[in-house]
Design a protein around this motif. Structure first.
Motif, PDB file in Angstrom:
ATOM      1  N   ASP A   1       9.595  16.457  -8.850  1.00 47.51           N
ATOM      2  CA  ASP A   1       9.571  15.052  -8.499  1.00 47.51           C
ATOM      3  C   ASP A   1      10.852  14.683  -7.777  1.00 47.51           C
ATOM      4  O   ASP A   1      10.992  13.740  -7.139  1.00 47.51           O
TER       5      ASP A   1
ATOM      6  N   GLY B   1       3.255   5.822  -3.108  1.00 50.92           N
ATOM      7  CA  GLY B   1       4.451   6.476  -3.653  1.00 50.92           C
ATOM      8  C   GLY B   1       4.450   6.486  -5.168  1.00 50.92           C
ATOM      9  O   GLY B   1       4.832   7.471  -5.805  1.00 50.92           O
ATOM     10  N   TRP B   2       4.013   5.390  -5.774  1.00 50.63           N
ATOM     11  CA  TRP B   2       3.937   5.307  -7.234  1.00 50.63           C
ATOM     12  C   TRP B   2       2.924   6.321  -7.769  1.00 50.63           C
ATOM     13  O   TRP B   2       3.180   6.997  -8.760  1.00 50.63           O
ATOM     14  N   ARG B   3       1.774   6.416  -7.112  1.00 53.24           N
ATOM     15  CA  ARG B   3       0.755   7.377  -7.551  1.00 53.24           C
ATOM     16  C   ARG B   3       1.251   8.807  -7.392  1.00 53.24           C
ATOM     17  O   ARG B   3       0.895   9.686  -8.170  1.00 53.24           O
TER      18      ARG B   3
ATOM     19  N   LYS C   1      -2.204  15.409  -4.369  1.00 56.06           N
ATOM     20  CA  LYS C   1      -0.784  15.614  -4.627  1.00 56.06           C
ATOM     21  C   LYS C   1      -0.417  17.086  -4.493  1.00 56.06           C
ATOM     22  O   LYS C   1       0.655  17.429  -3.989  1.00 56.06           O
TER      23      LYS C   1
ATOM     24  N   CYS D   1       0.830  -1.214   0.000  1.00 61.38           N
ATOM     25  CA  CYS D   1       0.000   0.000   0.000  1.00 61.38           C
ATOM     26  C   CYS D   1       0.860   1.258   0.000  1.00 61.38           C
ATOM     27  O   CYS D   1       0.569   2.224  -0.704  1.00 61.38           O
TER      28      CYS D   1
ATOM     29  N   LEU E   1       3.958   1.567  -1.084  1.00 63.05           N
ATOM     30  CA  LEU E   1       4.609   1.703  -2.386  1.00 63.05           C
ATOM     31  C   LEU E   1       3.621   2.168  -3.459  1.00 63.05           C
ATOM     32  O   LEU E   1       3.984   2.938  -4.346  1.00 63.05           O
ATOM     33  N   LYS E   2       2.381   1.711  -3.379  1.00 63.73           N
ATOM     34  CA  LYS E   2       1.376   2.135  -4.342  1.00 63.73           C
ATOM     35  C   LYS E   2       1.114   3.632  -4.209  1.00 63.73           C
ATOM     36  O   LYS E   2       0.992   4.336  -5.210  1.00 63.73           O
TER      37      LYS E   2
ATOM     38  N   LYS F   1       4.361   9.702  -7.781  1.00 68.11           N
ATOM     39  CA  LYS F   1       5.388   9.893  -8.807  1.00 68.11           C
ATOM     40  C   LYS F   1       4.790  10.118 -10.198  1.00 68.11           C
ATOM     41  O   LYS F   1       5.405  10.763 -11.035  1.00 68.11           O
ATOM     42  N   GLU F   2       3.590   9.570 -10.439  1.00 66.72           N
ATOM     43  CA  GLU F   2       2.971   9.730 -11.754  1.00 66.72           C
ATOM     44  C   GLU F   2       2.712  11.206 -12.054  1.00 66.72           C
ATOM     45  O   GLU F   2       2.515  12.012 -11.162  1.00 66.72           O
ATOM     46  N   ASN F   3       2.688  11.546 -13.324  1.00 62.58           N
ATOM     47  CA  ASN F   3       2.542  12.936 -13.746  1.00 62.58           C
ATOM     48  C   ASN F   3       1.083  13.339 -13.930  1.00 62.58           C
ATOM     49  O   ASN F   3       0.687  13.819 -14.963  1.00 62.58           O
TER      50      ASN F   3
END
Length: 109
Positions: free
Chosen positions: A109, A85-87, A97, A80, A82-83, A89-91
């Motif tokens: 970023d 964190g990934w979201r 955010k 969760c 990491l998910k 990082k997305e643009n």
């Protein structure tokens, strides 16, 4: 036993999900939740403990591998986190955010 398994999967596993996306929950807390799950499944309430013929690690395996599909809370917490964190990082330009970047002063970023 199926009704107890359903309650474990849909209640005891889902309560800490929101917090898992925002913080790493201490292992002591996750172990306490696991202890509650185990007592609920094995003892069926207030009855005294009985002999367990299958280990908890076997029960936590996926159903296709012979387990009951109870997920490990520590791995679920890491996934969760990491998910999230990934979201981040997305643009995309989502409101949450913008709030996080505004609060912590990170525009890049």
């Amino acid at each position: 036993m199926a009704r107890f398994l359903t309650l474990i999967n849909f209640v005891l596993e889902t309560i800490p999900i929101y917090n898992m996306f925002t913080t790493m929950i201490p292992k002591e807390v996750l172990n306490e939740i696991k202890r509650i799950q185990r007592r609920f499944l094995w003892r069926h309430g207030l009855e005294e403990g009985k002999i367990h013929y299958v280990s908890w690690n076997t029960i936590c395996q996926p159903k296709q591998c012979g387990g009951l599909g109870i997920r490990g809370l520590h791995l679920m917490n890491v996934a969760c986190f990491l998910k999230a964190g990934w979201r981040m990082k997305e643009n995309t330009n989502e409101l949450w955010k913008q709030v996080i970047r505004g609060k912590y002063g990170r525009n890049a970023d």
